[in-house]
Scaffold this active site. Structure first.
Site, PDB file in Angstrom:
ATOM      1  N   GLU A 149       0.920  -1.131   0.079  1.00 39.58           N
ATOM      2  CA  GLU A 149       0.008   0.223   0.022  1.00 39.58           C
ATOM      3  C   GLU A 149       0.601   1.574  -0.109  1.00 39.58           C
ATOM      4  O   GLU A 149       0.927   2.067  -0.207  1.00 39.58           O
ATOM      5  CB  GLU A 149      -1.281  -0.048   0.862  1.00 39.58           C
TER       6      GLU A 149
HETATM    7  C1  KLS Z   1      -6.851  -5.505   1.599  1.00 31.82           C
HETATM    8  N1  KLS Z   1      -5.665  -4.917   2.088  1.00 31.82           N
HETATM    9  C2  KLS Z   1      -6.976  -3.410   2.654  1.00 31.82           C
HETATM   10  O1  KLS Z   1      -7.827  -3.527   2.587  1.00 31.82           O
HETATM   11  N2  KLS Z   1      -6.245  -2.626   3.680  1.00 31.82           N
HETATM   12  C3  KLS Z   1      -6.390  -0.967   3.792  1.00 31.82           C
HETATM   13  N3  KLS Z   1      -7.896  -1.370   4.121  1.00 31.82           N
HETATM   14  N4  KLS Z   1      -6.160  -0.711   4.483  1.00 31.82           N
HETATM   15  C4  KLS Z   1      -6.153   1.024   5.538  1.00 31.82           C
HETATM   16  C5  KLS Z   1      -6.647   1.596   4.721  1.00 31.82           C
HETATM   17  C6  KLS Z   1      -7.258   2.795   4.764  1.00 31.82           C
HETATM   18  C7  KLS Z   1      -7.303   2.493   6.531  1.00 31.82           C
HETATM   19  C8  KLS Z   1      -7.474   1.843   6.968  1.00 31.82           C
HETATM   20  C9  KLS Z   1      -6.767   0.392   6.415  1.00 31.82           C
END
Ligand code: KLS
Length: 317
Positions: A149
């Site tokens: 991410e």
């Molecule tokens: C599969 N991975 C995710 O869904 N990650 C995710 N939701 N990351 C996130 C992004 C922003 C706030 C909290 C978690």
């Protein structure tokens, strides 16, 4: 079709066994290995599984690492999930810290995959050694998930391909019928900077796209009757990738609070999307991914069905 979910970052999450008993869950990604070796003085990766570990970490040359040492409930429960027929993957990346997620060379990408295989793969592989710890003892994951991410996409194709080589090498040497898998959780924006290169160049088995937290491509667009939801474009990406037979999943938040405001859609509101795309792409459509397990458990309808149960029901119609 199947339902995949994440476990490890849920607020006040119950132990994993709760979800081993949930028949609507087929694949569970345990998150996360959230610090990668190139970002750690010790050269070892770091982990975070929320409330599931006791906080003690491994030490290397007298220095603390970020690698958690005691997560006994997860260790006890993974075999329960596997005995229930679920695939359990170890997820790399996750929600942060952003400073922990980068790979600085091809060599370190390859070494990282080999280290993880020795630490979390078969207990008798050539990569098990006194230098590599077994944080989850004799637990053998069914694969590795890339939930990248932050930063850049450099290195992940090399890492995924090395995992594939390690899988094939072990299967060849032991003639085991057991299989190991590769998965990725790209965010829905295209072109995809963090995992696009990896998907293009390494043979993933599952791609669960995060159709949330991005107004340009979220599932919420389809539900609201406006353009943007780009599952069709993602099918083209899969067909042009290193594994055109990879299964493509619709990733959704499992509860209002588990995505940025406005991206959550109710299980029955999203039923139309699921039915349309399941029928439009019968061989590529793999199912639904949920972020994440505890949120789904907290998002139960009066009949006692979790969000995952309700999604599974839509998939099974
Ligand atoms: C599969 N991975 C995710 O869904 N990650 C995710 N939701 N990351 C996130 C992004 C922003 C706030 C909290 C978690």
């Amino acid at each position: 079709t199947s339902v995949a979910t994440y476990y490890g970052q849920g607020a006040y999450q119950p132990r994993l066994s709760t979800f081993c008993a949930e028949t609507s869950l087929d694949i569970i990604n345990i998150g996360f290995v959230n610090i990668f070796p190139d970002n750690e003085l010790s050269g070892w990766p770091g982990t975070n599984f929320g409330n599931q570990c006791d906080g003690s970490v491994y030490y290397v040359n007298g220095q603390p690492t970020g690698l958690l040492k005691n997560c006994h409930q997860i260790v006890e429960d993974i075999p329960l999930c596997q005995a229930a027929g679920k695939k359990i993957f170890l997820s790399l990346g996750g929600a942060g810290p952003s400073t922990g997620q980068s790979i600085h060379s091809v060599e370190s990408a390859v070494a990282f995959a080999e280290w993880l295989w020795g630490a979390f793969g078969p207990v008798d592989s050539a990569y098990v050694s006194d230098e590599v710890p077994r944080p989850f003892d004799d637990i053998v994951f069914d694969g590795f998930d890339f939930d990248i991410e932050f930063n850049t996409g450099f290195g992940y194709a090399y890492m995924a391909n090395r995992f594939k080589e390690l899988y094939n090498e072990y299967i060849e040497q032991t003639s085991t019928s057991r299989q190991w898998f590769l998965s990725a959780a790209p965010m829905c924006g295209l072109p995809n900077t963090l995992l696009g290169d990896a998907i293009q160049n390494a043979p993933f088995d599952y791609i669960w796209v995060q159709f949330y937290n991005d107004w340009s491509c979220g599932a919420v667009n389809y539900v609201n009757g406006v353009s943007g939801f780009n599952f069709d474009d993602w099918v083209s990406v899969i067909k042009a990738s290193a594994n055109p037979d990879a299964k493509l999943y619709v990733g959704l938040p499992a509860e209002e609070s588990e995505a940025n405001l406005g991206f959550y859609v109710g299980a029955f509101s999203v039923a139309g999307l699921i039915e349309e795309y399941m029928n439009k792409y019968p061989s590529t459509f793999g199912g639904v991914m949920l972020w994440e397990a505890t949120g789904s458990l907290n998002n139960t309808t009066p009949d006692g069905h979790t969000y995952a149960d309700n999604i599974k029901k839509v998939l099974d119609t």
